[in-house]
Motif scaffolding. Sequence first.
Motif, PDB file in Angstrom:
ATOM      1  N   TRP A 162     -58.160  43.347  27.515  1.00  0.00           N
ATOM      2  CA  TRP A 162     -57.146  44.354  27.868  1.00  0.00           C
ATOM      3  C   TRP A 162     -57.645  45.759  27.547  1.00  0.00           C
ATOM      4  O   TRP A 162     -57.297  46.707  28.237  1.00  0.00           O
ATOM      5  CB  TRP A 162     -55.809  44.044  27.197  1.00  0.00           C
ATOM      6  CG  TRP A 162     -55.779  44.259  25.714  1.00  0.00           C
ATOM      7  CD1 TRP A 162     -56.060  43.350  24.740  1.00  0.00           C
ATOM      8  CD2 TRP A 162     -55.454  45.478  25.045  1.00  0.00           C
ATOM      9  NE1 TRP A 162     -55.944  43.927  23.504  1.00  0.00           N
ATOM     10  CE2 TRP A 162     -55.555  45.241  23.657  1.00  0.00           C
ATOM     11  CE3 TRP A 162     -55.078  46.753  25.476  1.00  0.00           C
ATOM     12  CZ2 TRP A 162     -55.308  46.215  22.704  1.00  0.00           C
ATOM     13  CZ3 TRP A 162     -54.825  47.724  24.517  1.00  0.00           C
ATOM     14  CH2 TRP A 162     -54.941  47.455  23.151  1.00  0.00           C
TER      15      TRP A 162
ATOM     16  N   ARG B 122     -47.714  46.714  26.038  1.00  0.00           N
ATOM     17  CA  ARG B 122     -47.308  46.256  27.371  1.00  0.00           C
ATOM     18  C   ARG B 122     -48.515  46.004  28.269  1.00  0.00           C
ATOM     19  O   ARG B 122     -48.526  45.044  29.048  1.00  0.00           O
ATOM     20  CB  ARG B 122     -46.369  47.267  28.033  1.00  0.00           C
ATOM     21  CG  ARG B 122     -45.068  47.464  27.313  1.00  0.00           C
ATOM     22  CD  ARG B 122     -44.266  46.177  27.230  1.00  0.00           C
ATOM     23  NE  ARG B 122     -43.038  46.361  26.504  1.00  0.00           N
ATOM     24  CZ  ARG B 122     -42.786  45.873  25.287  1.00  0.00           C
ATOM     25  NH1 ARG B 122     -43.697  45.153  24.672  1.00  0.00           N
ATOM     26  NH2 ARG B 122     -41.644  46.079  24.700  1.00  0.00           N
TER      27      ARG B 122
ATOM     28  N   GLU C 140     -52.896  39.773  29.785  1.00  0.00           N
ATOM     29  CA  GLU C 140     -52.915  38.373  29.340  1.00  0.00           C
ATOM     30  C   GLU C 140     -52.064  37.482  30.247  1.00  0.00           C
ATOM     31  O   GLU C 140     -52.437  36.340  30.527  1.00  0.00           O
ATOM     32  CB  GLU C 140     -52.467  38.286  27.886  1.00  0.00           C
ATOM     33  CG  GLU C 140     -53.504  38.887  26.945  1.00  0.00           C
ATOM     34  CD  GLU C 140     -53.066  38.957  25.492  1.00  0.00           C
ATOM     35  OE1 GLU C 140     -51.875  38.681  25.190  1.00  0.00           O
ATOM     36  OE2 GLU C 140     -53.920  39.293  24.650  1.00  0.00           O
ATOM     37  N   ARG C 141     -50.962  38.000  30.736  1.00  0.00           N
ATOM     38  CA  ARG C 141     -50.110  37.244  31.669  1.00  0.00           C
ATOM     39  C   ARG C 141     -50.870  36.945  32.964  1.00  0.00           C
ATOM     40  O   ARG C 141     -50.844  35.819  33.476  1.00  0.00           O
ATOM     41  CB  ARG C 141     -48.848  38.055  31.948  1.00  0.00           C
ATOM     42  CG  ARG C 141     -47.897  37.440  32.932  1.00  0.00           C
ATOM     43  CD  ARG C 141     -46.639  38.315  33.019  1.00  0.00           C
ATOM     44  NE  ARG C 141     -45.714  37.788  33.977  1.00  0.00           N
ATOM     45  CZ  ARG C 141     -45.395  38.378  35.118  1.00  0.00           C
ATOM     46  NH1 ARG C 141     -45.914  39.543  35.440  1.00  0.00           N
ATOM     47  NH2 ARG C 141     -44.526  37.833  35.935  1.00  0.00           N
TER      48      ARG C 141
ATOM     49  N   PRO D 255     -47.645  37.650  38.742  1.00  0.00           N
ATOM     50  CA  PRO D 255     -48.372  38.383  37.704  1.00  0.00           C
ATOM     51  C   PRO D 255     -49.390  39.387  38.251  1.00  0.00           C
ATOM     52  O   PRO D 255     -49.550  40.469  37.686  1.00  0.00           O
ATOM     53  CB  PRO D 255     -49.069  37.284  36.902  1.00  0.00           C
ATOM     54  CG  PRO D 255     -48.245  36.070  37.130  1.00  0.00           C
ATOM     55  CD  PRO D 255     -47.733  36.202  38.548  1.00  0.00           C
TER      56      PRO D 255
ATOM     57  N   ARG E 184     -53.538  34.303  32.231  1.00  0.00           N
ATOM     58  CA  ARG E 184     -52.960  32.955  32.120  1.00  0.00           C
ATOM     59  C   ARG E 184     -52.643  32.377  33.502  1.00  0.00           C
ATOM     60  O   ARG E 184     -52.754  31.168  33.719  1.00  0.00           O
ATOM     61  CB  ARG E 184     -51.693  32.975  31.264  1.00  0.00           C
ATOM     62  CG  ARG E 184     -51.948  33.026  29.780  1.00  0.00           C
ATOM     63  CD  ARG E 184     -50.695  32.762  28.970  1.00  0.00           C
ATOM     64  NE  ARG E 184     -49.574  33.615  29.307  1.00  0.00           N
ATOM     65  CZ  ARG E 184     -49.354  34.828  28.784  1.00  0.00           C
ATOM     66  NH1 ARG E 184     -50.187  35.328  27.896  1.00  0.00           N
ATOM     67  NH2 ARG E 184     -48.300  35.530  29.163  1.00  0.00           N
ATOM     68  N   ALA E 185     -52.259  33.260  34.427  1.00  0.00           N
ATOM     69  CA  ALA E 185     -51.955  32.810  35.798  1.00  0.00           C
ATOM     70  C   ALA E 185     -53.222  32.583  36.614  1.00  0.00           C
ATOM     71  O   ALA E 185     -53.159  32.110  37.750  1.00  0.00           O
ATOM     72  CB  ALA E 185     -51.057  33.837  36.489  1.00  0.00           C
TER      73      ALA E 185
ATOM     74  N   GLU F 149     -49.925  42.698  27.353  1.00  0.00           N
ATOM     75  CA  GLU F 149     -49.089  41.631  27.890  1.00  0.00           C
ATOM     76  C   GLU F 149     -49.339  41.429  29.381  1.00  0.00           C
ATOM     77  O   GLU F 149     -49.422  40.286  29.858  1.00  0.00           O
ATOM     78  CB  GLU F 149     -47.611  41.938  27.647  1.00  0.00           C
ATOM     79  CG  GLU F 149     -47.205  41.858  26.190  1.00  0.00           C
ATOM     80  CD  GLU F 149     -45.790  42.375  25.939  1.00  0.00           C
ATOM     81  OE1 GLU F 149     -45.038  42.612  26.917  1.00  0.00           O
ATOM     82  OE2 GLU F 149     -45.449  42.552  24.767  1.00  0.00           O
ATOM     83  N   LEU F 150     -49.464  42.529  30.127  1.00  0.00           N
ATOM     84  CA  LEU F 150     -49.720  42.418  31.567  1.00  0.00           C
ATOM     85  C   LEU F 150     -51.053  41.740  31.845  1.00  0.00           C
ATOM     86  O   LEU F 150     -51.154  40.869  32.713  1.00  0.00           O
ATOM     87  CB  LEU F 150     -49.701  43.811  32.217  1.00  0.00           C
ATOM     88  CG  LEU F 150     -48.332  44.419  32.461  1.00  0.00           C
ATOM     89  CD1 LEU F 150     -48.452  45.915  32.738  1.00  0.00           C
ATOM     90  CD2 LEU F 150     -47.632  43.712  33.617  1.00  0.00           C
TER      91      LEU F 150
ATOM     92  N   LEU G  37     -43.744  43.631  34.115  1.00  0.00           N
ATOM     93  CA  LEU G  37     -43.722  42.328  33.453  1.00  0.00           C
ATOM     94  C   LEU G  37     -42.634  41.409  34.002  1.00  0.00           C
ATOM     95  O   LEU G  37     -42.695  40.193  33.810  1.00  0.00           O
ATOM     96  CB  LEU G  37     -43.546  42.497  31.942  1.00  0.00           C
ATOM     97  CG  LEU G  37     -44.796  42.949  31.190  1.00  0.00           C
ATOM     98  CD1 LEU G  37     -44.454  43.458  29.799  1.00  0.00           C
ATOM     99  CD2 LEU G  37     -45.823  41.821  31.134  1.00  0.00           C
TER     100      LEU G  37
END
Length: 195
Positions: free
Chosen positions: A151, A131, A137-138, A89, A141-142, A134-135, A84
Amino acid sequence: MGAVERLQEDGARADARRNVARLVDAAREALAEVGIEVTAHEIARRAGVGIGTFYRRLSSREALLEAVLTDLLDEMTALAEDALTDPDPWAGFARFAHDYVRLRATSCGVREALGGTALDLAAPLARIRRRLRELVERAQRAGVLRPDVGWRDVAFLLAAVLPGDHTLGLVTPKGQWRRNLGLTLDGLRHSHTSG
């Protein structure tokens, strides 16, 4: 506190702590090479300690396997947290995916072997799921991971990367998971094609 530290609490002497750490490391190595049927004698031999030392530090082979599993889960969480922090990303996500599948491949069914154990894995598994989410979704978003993949889908895909020993009568080549993972990551990557 990790599993090794919990086991080491029983023996405050420095040599006792080193012996427990060597046993956990040896167990991880032996599991990767031999599989879940590895014996306490083999683990002790690889750790450079006698079987008496093994049983003075650990109540059973299963207790050592529990420590190995807990350490694997802790390591997976740490790898996700590190991923993260990657400024890219996609690179962070792909690195975590590789490390996650590699660790699953080397655990050789530890969790399944412990089957009926009372080991509570809810908290470490929840941390890894958080986690991973989060990875994913990050990366979405990128704009580098397909937006139509959840996920949870990624969790199942990463688990499916590991092949069985045989498929359609074919013997699985060593390291086939790496190729499977590469193909999976290619399918997950969002391609920006202009119409």
